[in-house]
Structure formats: structure tokens, C-alpha cells
Enzyme design. Structure first.
Site, short mmCIF file in Angstrom:
data_model
loop_
_atom_site.label_atom_id
_atom_site.label_comp_id
_atom_site.label_asym_id
_atom_site.label_seq_id
_atom_site.Cartn_x
_atom_site.Cartn_y
_atom_site.Cartn_z
CG HIS A 192 32.29 86.84 58.24
ND1 HIS A 192 31.62 85.01 58.01
CD2 HIS A 192 31.15 87.73 58.43
CE1 HIS A 192 30.61 86.16 57.88
NE2 HIS A 192 30.41 87.39 58.04
CD GLU A 229 30.90 92.23 58.24
OE1 GLU A 229 31.05 91.68 59.98
OE2 GLU A 229 31.12 92.05 57.38
#
Length: 368
Positions: free
Chosen positions: A244, A315
Site C-alpha cells: 500500500h 482488505e
């Protein structure tokens, strides 16, 4: 009488010995057999207990029937290929290029695109890409598909699996040879959270019932993105996860946005963690992706039964899975950036980036 008994005792003794030896051997056989069976039963019991202990993190593997038809490990290169000689002394020194479990962490400058594409084109994998375009997100399909045709695994066989509640809004896009679109209908959603949770549900069902024998390698991607640079075979591995962009530099593991409530199946203690991965791009062997998405789907369903929703939906469950089931390749934030953020010096190229948008306008519940 005693004299008579003593005279005939040798004969009786022989007879008794003759009869007793087979009996003793048979008894020993039965005893040994029982001991072995008991040992096996104990071993089975121990194994069962061990398996039960690992069920929290490990998902049962459901092998694809065509698994042996294609593997990343076939590193065969065609003869006569012209490419730059690799060096053991030069390379990226500004970033880490390997994880602590010794798998590649891929950045621009860590691979030769000519070599890597030539190797994997020789294996000729069937690549699937799942994207979800529900509600107003269908507006992003045209840009995603057109730029994908320009930069994503060009000259590979690719099928775009488009999950949508509005088939009429799927645009007509010119596709390269060996590339196609398959539209899969899904229900509309009242909340955007239903869409992200639904990705794992519909991916699990579709792999299991429709594409198990049609795809070797599968990506899941967010449709509200555009490709800006080559996204090639260097991304292939059994399970590839993307760092990320917001947490890859100096974030301490205690500050990762993991699910911290023990009540959730996505819970990760503050003392654990490797990286924080995005759920917007991931890829791998079909069976490995199946294990991941099924895990996320089942764990989120368990949370729902307990009236809890993980902080970052699927997620959060993805990061829990990848913590205990390590990816075999980690892709740098080049493989998913965002148009909201300035590109730092260590990101030499943005391969795919999420678009700026008005969340309150495009999401069914106004972005909340």
C-alpha cells in the site's frame, strides 16, 4: 501313579511344545497388530489436533484439475534473445529488493523486461483479470480496458472478467489478439461496503463454478484505475501482493491500519505484521487466489454472524491472510499508486494508478 507320569512326561512335553509355539506366535501377531493400530490412531489424533490448531490461518487447498499445465517455475528462455548482461554489482540501492522471507520485492530496475516477458510468454499462461463495475463505477470501465490493452501483459492471453449490474454499460473496446471480455452479472448494492465484501464472495463462486479450468493465473483489480506504464510478467508468482502506497516507507507495524479488535476474525496484534498490503491489486495462481478470496469471504461472513465488520472490510482479512500465508512475490507501490498523491523519488514509474473521484457522488451510500 507318579512313576507313570514321569515316564510319559517327555512325550507330553513335546506335544505341548508343538501346540503352544503356533499359539504364542499368533498371540504375538495380534498384540503387535493392536499396538501398531493404536500408534496410528494416536498419530492420526495428533495430526488432527495440529490441523485444527492451524485452521485459523491456513485454508484447505482445492487443487485445480489443470494445475500442472502451467507453472511460474518453468524459467525457459528462447535462444537468440538479445538483452543487457545482468550485473552482480549494480542495481537499486535506494530501496530494499528482497523480503525477510527471501522473496523478491519488485521495483523498476530490478528486472529486465525483455528477459522476463520472453520467459513467461514461452509458458503461454491464460491470464484472468477480475474487476467489479457496480452502479456508477461502470463509467471507469472504458479507461481501464483501453489502457490495459496498451500496457497490461501485452501479447499475453488475457480475459477480463467484468462483474456488473449493468451489462449495457460495458463499453465496446478494441482488444488485441487472444484477449477477450466476459461479463458476469451481479446484484446492485446499497452500500459500497457490500461491493468490496462482494468481490470476495463472487470471486470465490466464479472460480469454483465457472473458470477453474479456463484460467491459469488470476488478478483482482479495482476498476477505477488507469494503466500508465508496462505491467508485465515480472508480476507473476504463486501469490503476488502489492504494498500500500501509504504505509510502505517508515510506518511501524503497530501503526499499520490492521484490524485491532480481538472480536474480529481479521484481528492482528500490535506486535505482529510485515507490511500493509492493498486489496486493490493482487494476483497469483488460480488455486492460490482461490484460497485467499475464499478465506476472506468466509472470515467476513463469520464476522457478520458476530455483528462486526472489519475496519477496512476485505482488505483487513487480506492482510491477516498474507501475514500467515506469505506472498511469494511482493510488488512495490509502482503497481498501484494514486492520483491523489505526489510520486516520490523511489517510485521511478507508476504502472497503474487510482483515479481522483467524488466518492460521495459515485458510491451508492454517499461514501459513508
Amino acid at each position: 501313579m507318579c512313576f507313570f507320569t514321569l515316564r510319559i512326561s517327555p512325550k507330553i512335553h513335546c506335544l505341548v511344545c508343538f501346540i503352544s509355539v503356533p499359539i504364542l506366535l499368533w498371540a504375538f501377531y495380534l498384540y503387535s497388530r493392536g499396538s501398531v493400530q493404536n500408534s496410528i490412531a494416536i498419530m492420526r489424533s495428533d495430526n488432527t489436533a495440529a490441523v485444527m490448531k492451524t485452521q485459523t490461518y491456513v485454508v484447505e487447498v482445492k487443487h485445480c484439475s489443470n494445475k500442472d499445465s502451467w507453472t511460474v517455475g518453468n524459467l525457459l528462455m528462447p535462444t537468440g534473445l538479445i538483452y543487457a548482461q545482468p550485473s552482480t554489482q549494480r542495481g537499486r540501492t535506494d530501496v530494499n529488493c528482497v523480503t525477510n522471507w527471501n522473496v523478491p520485492l519488485v521495483w523498476e530496475g530490478t528486472f529486465d523486461p525483455v528477459v522476463i516477458d520472453a520467459i513467461y510468454k514461452k509458458t503461454d499462461p491464460r491470464v484472468g483479470v477480475m474487476v467489479f463495475a457496480v452502479g456508477k463505477y461502470t463509467r471507469f470501465l472504458k479507461g481501464f480496458l483501453e489502457t490495459g490493452e496498451k500496457y497490461f501483459l501485452t501479447d499475453f492471453r488475457v480475459t477480463y472478467y467484468i462483474f456488473t449490474d449493468s451489462e449495457k454499460d460495458v463499453p465496446a473496446v478494441t482488444l488485441g489478439e487472444g484477449r477477450k471480455i466476459t461479463v458476469l452479472p451481479v446484484p446492485s448494492a446499497r452500500r459500497w461496503q457490500e461491493v468490496v465484501f462482494g468481490r470476495m464472495k463472487w470471486a470465490t463462486m466464479t472460480i469454483d463454478k465457472q473458470i477453474r479450468n479456463k484460467t491459469d493465473y488470476l488478478f483482482l483489480m479495482d476498476v477505477d484505475s488507469l494503466f500508465y506504464h508496462r505491467f508485465g510478467a515480472e508480476s507473476f508468482s504463486r501469490l503476488s501482493a502489492v504494498l500500500h502506497r501509504g504505509y510502505y516507507k517508515r510506518t511501524e507495524r503497530a501503526d499499520f491500519p490492521y484490524e485491532r479488535r480481538p472480536e474480529s476474525r481479521a484481528y492482528i496484534p500490535v506486535t505482529e505484521g510485515d507490511y500493509y498490503y492493498t486489496a486493490a491489486v493482487l494476483g497469483g495462481y488460480l488455486e492460490d487466489i482461490y484460497n485467499l478470496v475464499r478465506y476472506c469471504y468466509e472470515q467476513s461472513e463469520e464476522d457478520a454472524r458476530n455483528n462486526i465488520e472489519a475496519v477496512w472490510q476485505e482488505e483487513s482479512h487480506l492482510n491477516k491472510y498474507l501475514l500467515y500465508n506469505k506472498p511469494t512475490k511482493v510488488l512495490s507501490p509502482e503497481y498501484l499508486w494514486s492520483d491523489y498523491d505526489k510520486v516520490p523519488a523511489d517510485v521511478k514509474v507508476v504502472r497503474i494508478s487510482q483515479l481522483k473521484k467524488n466518492y460521495a457522488e459515485v458510491r451508492p451510500n454517499g461514501g459513508h
